[in-house]
Design a protein around this motif. Structure first.
Motif, PDB file in Angstrom:
ATOM      1  N   TRP A 168       0.920  -0.909   0.145  1.00 19.56           N
ATOM      2  CA  TRP A 168       0.223   0.114  -0.297  1.00 19.56           C
ATOM      3  C   TRP A 168       0.725   0.912  -0.446  1.00 19.56           C
ATOM      4  O   TRP A 168       0.629   2.433   0.738  1.00 19.56           O
ATOM      5  CB  TRP A 168      -1.191   0.244   1.541  1.00 19.56           C
ATOM      6  CG  TRP A 168      -1.643  -0.950   0.978  1.00 19.56           C
ATOM      7  CD1 TRP A 168      -2.302  -1.914  -0.009  1.00 19.56           C
ATOM      8  CD2 TRP A 168      -2.968  -1.531   1.893  1.00 19.56           C
ATOM      9  NE1 TRP A 168      -3.344  -3.063  -0.113  1.00 19.56           N
ATOM     10  CE2 TRP A 168      -4.206  -2.279   1.355  1.00 19.56           C
ATOM     11  CE3 TRP A 168      -3.433  -0.534   3.064  1.00 19.56           C
ATOM     12  CZ2 TRP A 168      -4.877  -2.684   2.165  1.00 19.56           C
ATOM     13  CZ3 TRP A 168      -4.320  -0.968   3.908  1.00 19.56           C
ATOM     14  CH2 TRP A 168      -5.148  -2.531   3.607  1.00 19.56           C
ATOM     15  N   GLU A 176      -0.176   3.852   3.551  1.00 19.55           N
ATOM     16  CA  GLU A 176      -0.808   3.359   4.055  1.00 19.55           C
ATOM     17  C   GLU A 176      -1.205   2.415   4.947  1.00 19.55           C
ATOM     18  O   GLU A 176      -0.755   1.220   4.363  1.00 19.55           O
ATOM     19  CB  GLU A 176      -2.066   3.768   3.077  1.00 19.55           C
ATOM     20  CG  GLU A 176      -3.676   3.568   3.703  1.00 19.55           C
ATOM     21  CD  GLU A 176      -4.727   4.305   2.821  1.00 19.55           C
ATOM     22  OE1 GLU A 176      -4.177   4.573   1.582  1.00 19.55           O
ATOM     23  OE2 GLU A 176      -5.815   3.363   3.565  1.00 19.55           O
ATOM     24  N   ASN A 217      -0.398   1.267  -3.237  1.00 19.43           N
ATOM     25  CA  ASN A 217      -1.433   1.477  -2.605  1.00 19.43           C
ATOM     26  C   ASN A 217      -3.232   1.433  -3.811  1.00 19.43           C
ATOM     27  O   ASN A 217      -2.993   1.757  -4.711  1.00 19.43           O
ATOM     28  CB  ASN A 217      -1.458   2.869  -2.068  1.00 19.43           C
ATOM     29  CG  ASN A 217      -2.885   2.653  -0.877  1.00 19.43           C
ATOM     30  OD1 ASN A 217      -3.510   2.201  -0.771  1.00 19.43           O
ATOM     31  ND2 ASN A 217      -2.564   3.875  -0.383  1.00 19.43           N
ATOM     32  N   VAL A 218      -3.944  -0.002  -3.382  1.00 20.70           N
ATOM     33  CA  VAL A 218      -5.484   0.311  -3.544  1.00 20.70           C
ATOM     34  C   VAL A 218      -6.246   1.203  -3.718  1.00 20.70           C
ATOM     35  O   VAL A 218      -6.485   2.018  -4.790  1.00 20.70           O
ATOM     36  CB  VAL A 218      -5.951  -1.111  -3.102  1.00 20.70           C
ATOM     37  CG1 VAL A 218      -5.340  -2.465  -3.927  1.00 20.70           C
ATOM     38  CG2 VAL A 218      -6.228  -0.551  -1.526  1.00 20.70           C
ATOM     39  N   ASN A 219      -5.366   2.669  -3.231  1.00 17.84           N
ATOM     40  CA  ASN A 219      -6.114   3.930  -3.480  1.00 17.84           C
ATOM     41  C   ASN A 219      -5.090   4.420  -4.151  1.00 17.84           C
ATOM     42  O   ASN A 219      -4.157   4.640  -3.803  1.00 17.84           O
ATOM     43  CB  ASN A 219      -6.077   4.839  -1.579  1.00 17.84           C
ATOM     44  CG  ASN A 219      -7.497   4.334  -0.785  1.00 17.84           C
ATOM     45  OD1 ASN A 219      -8.260   3.390  -1.320  1.00 17.84           O
ATOM     46  ND2 ASN A 219      -6.722   4.049   1.080  1.00 17.84           N
ATOM     47  N   LYS A 309      -9.297  -1.594  -7.462  1.00 19.28           N
ATOM     48  CA  LYS A 309      -9.809  -1.062  -5.678  1.00 19.28           C
ATOM     49  C   LYS A 309     -11.232  -0.201  -6.503  1.00 19.28           C
ATOM     50  O   LYS A 309     -10.707   1.073  -6.656  1.00 19.28           O
ATOM     51  CB  LYS A 309      -9.517   0.051  -4.563  1.00 19.28           C
ATOM     52  CG  LYS A 309     -10.510   0.350  -3.309  1.00 19.28           C
ATOM     53  CD  LYS A 309      -9.477   0.292  -2.315  1.00 19.28           C
ATOM     54  CE  LYS A 309     -10.525   1.444  -1.592  1.00 19.28           C
ATOM     55  NZ  LYS A 309      -9.996   1.570   0.050  1.00 19.28           N
ATOM     56  N   ASP A 387     -13.433  -5.967   8.364  1.00 17.51           N
ATOM     57  CA  ASP A 387     -12.457  -4.832   7.497  1.00 17.51           C
ATOM     58  C   ASP A 387     -10.958  -5.542   8.104  1.00 17.51           C
ATOM     59  O   ASP A 387     -10.690  -5.291   9.577  1.00 17.51           O
ATOM     60  CB  ASP A 387     -12.274  -3.024   7.683  1.00 17.51           C
ATOM     61  CG  ASP A 387     -11.473  -3.195   7.240  1.00 17.51           C
ATOM     62  OD1 ASP A 387     -10.231  -3.003   6.368  1.00 17.51           O
ATOM     63  OD2 ASP A 387     -11.240  -1.062   7.631  1.00 17.51           O
ATOM     64  N   PHE A 388     -10.857  -6.631   8.043  1.00 15.60           N
ATOM     65  CA  PHE A 388      -8.654  -7.252   8.648  1.00 15.60           C
ATOM     66  C   PHE A 388      -8.859  -7.109  10.406  1.00 15.60           C
ATOM     67  O   PHE A 388      -8.079  -6.207  11.300  1.00 15.60           O
ATOM     68  CB  PHE A 388      -7.800  -6.472   8.176  1.00 15.60           C
ATOM     69  CG  PHE A 388      -7.617  -6.095   6.770  1.00 15.60           C
ATOM     70  CD1 PHE A 388      -7.464  -7.306   6.498  1.00 15.60           C
ATOM     71  CD2 PHE A 388      -7.251  -5.196   6.170  1.00 15.60           C
ATOM     72  CE1 PHE A 388      -7.826  -7.697   4.868  1.00 15.60           C
ATOM     73  CE2 PHE A 388      -7.659  -5.440   4.652  1.00 15.60           C
ATOM     74  CZ  PHE A 388      -6.829  -7.365   3.899  1.00 15.60           C
ATOM     75  N   GLU A 415      -2.607  -3.742  10.956  1.00 18.12           N
ATOM     76  CA  GLU A 415      -3.790  -2.123  10.803  1.00 18.12           C
ATOM     77  C   GLU A 415      -4.096  -2.216  12.482  1.00 18.12           C
ATOM     78  O   GLU A 415      -4.272  -1.674  13.159  1.00 18.12           O
ATOM     79  CB  GLU A 415      -3.794  -2.621   9.880  1.00 18.12           C
ATOM     80  CG  GLU A 415      -5.412  -1.180  10.106  1.00 18.12           C
ATOM     81  CD  GLU A 415      -6.368  -1.140   8.522  1.00 18.12           C
ATOM     82  OE1 GLU A 415      -6.011  -1.443   7.774  1.00 18.12           O
ATOM     83  OE2 GLU A 415      -7.032  -0.514   9.155  1.00 18.12           O
ATOM     84  N   TYR A 416      -4.973  -3.627  12.630  1.00 20.64           N
ATOM     85  CA  TYR A 416      -6.172  -3.424  13.336  1.00 20.64           C
ATOM     86  C   TYR A 416      -5.490  -4.531  14.675  1.00 20.64           C
ATOM     87  O   TYR A 416      -6.397  -4.985  16.070  1.00 20.64           O
ATOM     88  CB  TYR A 416      -7.194  -4.169  13.449  1.00 20.64           C
ATOM     89  CG  TYR A 416      -8.076  -3.079  12.421  1.00 20.64           C
ATOM     90  CD1 TYR A 416      -8.854  -1.860  12.767  1.00 20.64           C
ATOM     91  CD2 TYR A 416      -8.509  -3.241  11.352  1.00 20.64           C
ATOM     92  CE1 TYR A 416      -9.791  -1.019  12.004  1.00 20.64           C
ATOM     93  CE2 TYR A 416      -9.219  -2.208  10.674  1.00 20.64           C
ATOM     94  CZ  TYR A 416      -9.619  -1.667  11.116  1.00 20.64           C
ATOM     95  OH  TYR A 416     -10.768  -0.388  10.279  1.00 20.64           O
TER      96      TYR A 416
HETATM   97  C1  LIG Z   1      -6.400   0.499   1.403  1.00 15.10           C
HETATM   98  O1  LIG Z   1      -6.750   1.408   1.891  1.00 15.10           O
HETATM   99  C2  LIG Z   1      -7.609   0.978   3.443  1.00 15.10           C
HETATM  100  C3  LIG Z   1      -7.745   1.496   4.657  1.00 15.10           C
HETATM  101  O2  LIG Z   1      -6.496   2.590   4.823  1.00 15.10           O
HETATM  102  C4  LIG Z   1      -8.196   0.560   5.923  1.00 15.10           C
HETATM  103  O3  LIG Z   1      -8.224   1.084   6.833  1.00 15.10           O
HETATM  104  C5  LIG Z   1      -9.014  -0.317   5.730  1.00 15.10           C
HETATM  105  O4  LIG Z   1      -8.245  -1.394   6.077  1.00 15.10           O
HETATM  106  O5  LIG Z   1      -9.564  -0.808   3.832  1.00 15.10           O
HETATM  107  C6  LIG Z   1      -8.759  -0.676   3.304  1.00 15.10           C
HETATM  108  C7  LIG Z   1      -8.929  -0.764   2.044  1.00 15.10           C
HETATM  109  O6  LIG Z   1      -8.486  -2.335   2.348  1.00 15.10           O
HETATM  110  O7  LIG Z   1      -8.926  -0.388   0.960  1.00 15.10           O
END
Ligand SMILES: CO[C@H]1[C@H](O)[C@@H](O)[C@H](O)O[C@@H]1C(=O)O
Length: 692
Positions: A168, A176, A217-219, A309, A387-388, A415-416
């Motif tokens: 990312w 990210e 990054n996927v963003n 994405k 989300d993870f 992340e989490y």
């Molecule tokens: C890349 O963006 C992430 C974002 O930071 C994250 O908080 C969330 O896990 O999901 C998004 C995703 O997976 O697209």
């Protein structure tokens, strides 16, 4: 963990060498046994991958045995280590193993103790150069972990074709959800200078079988597809190629649009083209992507494809034009297909209008599209539907799209899960997911089996992706133990059936020491760490208990949205009486998870809203169990510290101290989580005084 390296020789104790340390074999008898089995190296063939294999063996053997071995053109005397393919090596060809090697594929390999001209030799053979390279790393792992090599009979092949690390990384060098320093790509210096570090990155990936990386990054910033950036991408590809690592890019669906003014706006509304639309059904748009793909493949003939994405979290996508995910993915797939590229289309979408319960949305959006994607499209769901989170039930898309290749996305970066501060070994979480029985085609339809078998007409379309935890810190991952997650991801991508403890043991031996006490201690620290993290942050199936930075407790933030807690009870009713999320699973899960009594306690509050006095199978009430788990999770921090202290003399001083520092931070942070959580739920339930 320390400052980024700038090209200088990394100190031995920095952790830079990862699990490829190749320190001398301590056990003298074992070292002698190895030395008699490997007296010289015979690598026939000069392809870049075979040269990489030879280089790695030379380096590894020199370190492990304390002295280099000569490289010869032919077998001379006893103890040759021969590496090659039937095409590259007359020795391998004459062994007549061609059919067996073909069956293992170009990434598979055999390692065998045999005789050539009546002399004992060890052969690493594959039908492809990549397989020979993987075989070399496999043999080195045997030496690094103290295994006997006298009578080897190894045959390996990867269970999944695409074993991907997704970065990312942004074009400005930030990452990210990255907690280990800046991006290792160093875009500004490319293509003129390629950081030598990229070769070490490629070696690390090859050693665990990772064969593809998404660089950005996927963003996605659309500018990565511009000619100047593609030249940089091509430079990275050339550094990784000898190690059988292909590059892929995250593509911004709005790329054909004209640029917009700010970088942030650029991601969401800008492009690098001049078209008035990015509508996938507009022929100008399709042509734009076709030409872009042609341009990329002229520079990078083995380019892997696009990760996308789209129509997710504000990113542009086909839905902006009233089109479907199928329309969007297939348009890109058509541009890549002539070159053999693939599209990985993420299923991480949760449009509000799809359903009030967020975890139901991905399924509702994608299941109706099953079987309509082009043959070179993967749909990429995260392991869970949210989300993870530290723990989620498996994403019900697995088992619900039998006619679509599914490539799961796991998150290696924490992340989490305490970022690079907490020691959390993630293999047990990934195993819970991979081994989960979806019951899609009766009992035994595990996620791993679904993912390993490409649907009809999509031969070879299997894979798995992990969001990388790699950065420019000297130890790569920001925590010496976070290296284990990179390692374990690669090993499980190669073979999802490997047990987490075996992978932990390998890693501990390679990274720390073969001394039994070290191995035992490190392994036990790792194995309980994920459950402890779940207990400390999201026990009993809670989710999103974090603050906006996804690190500290932030219970008040999401209250009401992902779970409810008040004087009457706690949880989210996703049973058939509530949101009916449970209806997205196959029987018998649908029936079992519909009732609190038959839902595993680990997922209880994910599926149900129950009273604080609800009794769990162990006899405790939900309230008592919550407090117990928070406490248990927090105490793991003490256990980790106590264990690590016993290794003070067994581990080099710098790494020992750096881990020790992290463990102290982890312990303090875990206590904070426990105290904040118990106080919060105590107040909500009326069990304890508020604000005290
Ligand atoms: C890349 O963006 C992430 C974002 O930071 C994250 O908080 C969330 O896990 O999901 C998004 C995703 O997976 O697209």
């Amino acid at each position: 963990m320390a400052a980024p390296l700038r090209g200088q020789q990394p100190p031995a104790e920095s952790g830079y060498d990862l699990w490829l340390r190749y320190v001398g074999v301590e056990d003298a008898a074992l070292r002698r046994a190895y030395a008699s089995r490997i007296t010289h190296l015979v690598v026939q063939g000069a392809s870049p991958s075979l040269r990489a294999a030879a280089g790695e063996l030379e380096r590894g053997i020199r370190g492990l045995l304390g002295a280099g071995v000569p490289v010869e053109a032919e077998v001379r005397g006893q103890g040759a280590l021969v590496v090659g393919t039937p095409a590259s090596s007359a020795i391998v060809r004459h062994l007549g193993w061609g059919r067996e090697l073909d069956a293992l594929g170009p990434e598979g390999f055999v390692i065998r103790s045999t005789r050539v001209a009546d002399r004992p030799v060890t052969i690493i053979a594959s039908s492809g150069d990549a397989g020979a390279l993987y075989g070399a790393f496999h043999l080195l792992r045997l030496l690094q972990t103290g295994r006997p090599i006298d009578t080897l009979r190894v045959a390996e092949r990867p269970r999944l074709a695409r074993r991907m690390l997704d970065h990312w990384d942004n074009l400005d060098g930030t990452i990210e959800r990255g907690y280990a320093g800046a991006s290792i790509w160093r875009w500004a210096e490319l293509p003129a200078r390629i950081d030598p570090r990229l070769v070490d990155y490629a070696r690390a990936n090859a050693s665990i079988g990772i064969n593809g990386v998404v660089l950005n990054n996927v963003n996605a910033d659309p500018r990565v597809l511009r000619a100047d950036y593609l030249a940089k991408v091509a430079a990275i590809a050339s550094a990784l190629r000898p190690y059988n690592v292909r590059v892929y890019l995250s593509a911004n669906f709005g790329a054909p649009l004209p640029p917009s003014s700010t970088p942030d706006a650029m991601k969401k509304w800008g492009g690098i083209g001049s078209l008035p639309t990015a509508d996938p059904l507009d022929p100008r748009v399709a042509r734009w992507w076709r030409e872009k793909a042609d341009e990329i493949y002229r520079l990078i003939p083995d380019f892997g494809g696009f990760l996308v994405k789209a129509s997710s979290e504000g990113m542009p996508g086909p839905q902006d034009y009233g089109r479907s995910h199928v329309d969007g993915a297939n348009m890109l797939a058509a541009a890549l297909a002539p070159h053999g590229g693939v599209v990985m289309w993420r299923a991480f979408v949760y449009p509000k209008n799809a359903d009030p319960d967020r975890v139901k949305r991905g399924y509702k959006e994608f299941v109706p599209l099953d079987g309509r994607f082009a043959a070179n499209v993967f749909v990429q769901p995260k392991n869970g539907p949210l989300d993870f989170q530290p723990r989620e039930p498996f994403n019900p898309l697995f088992g619900a799209m039998p006619d679509t290749p599914l490539m799961p996305e796991l998150q290696i970066t924490q992340e989490y899960l305490g970022r690079a501060t907490h020691l959390v070994y993630l293999a047990p979480m990934w195993k819970e997911f991979l081994d989960a029985d979806t019951h899609a085609r009766g009992a035994g339809s595990t996620v791993a089996r679904i993912v390993e078998r490409a649907p009809n007409g999509t031969s070879g379309m299997t894979g798995i992706a992990g969001v990388a935890n790699v950065g420019a810190d000297s130890d790569w991952t920001g925590h010496h133990f976070a290296q284990a997650n990179w390692y374990a991801f690669g090993r499980l991508a190669w073979d999802p059936s490997l047990p987490s403890d075996a992978v932990a043991e390998e890693w501990a031996r390679m990274t720390w020491s073969n001394r039994p006490r070290v191995v035992r201690t490190v392994e036990s620290m790792m194995l309980g760490s994920w459950e402890a993290a779940v207990s400390d942050m999201t026990p009993l199936g809670l989710s999103l208990t974090v603050d906006g930075q996804h690190y500290d407790p932030g219970l008040e933030r999401r209250e009401g949205e992902y779970w409810h807690a008040d004087s009457l009870g706690i949880g989210y009713d996703r049973s058939s009486r509530g949101s009916d999320y449970v209806g997205q699973y196959h029987e018998p899960l649908r029936r079992l998870w519909d009732e609190p009594a038959t839902t595993p306690p680990e997922l209880l509050l994910w599926f149900h809203r129950v009273s604080w006095d609800f009794r769990l199978p162990n006899g405790r009430t939900v309230w008592a169990e919550l407090v117990h788990r928070y406490d248990d999770g927090a105490r793991y921090g003490d256990d980790l510290l106590a264990s690590w202290r016993t290794l003070a003399g067994d581990v080099d001083a710098r790494r020992w101290r750096e881990v020790q520092d992290r463990l102290e931070q982890q312990r303090a942070h875990a206590l904070r989580w426990r105290d904040a959580s118990v106080a919060y739920f105590g107040c909500r339930s009326g069990r304890t005084r508020c604000g005290g």
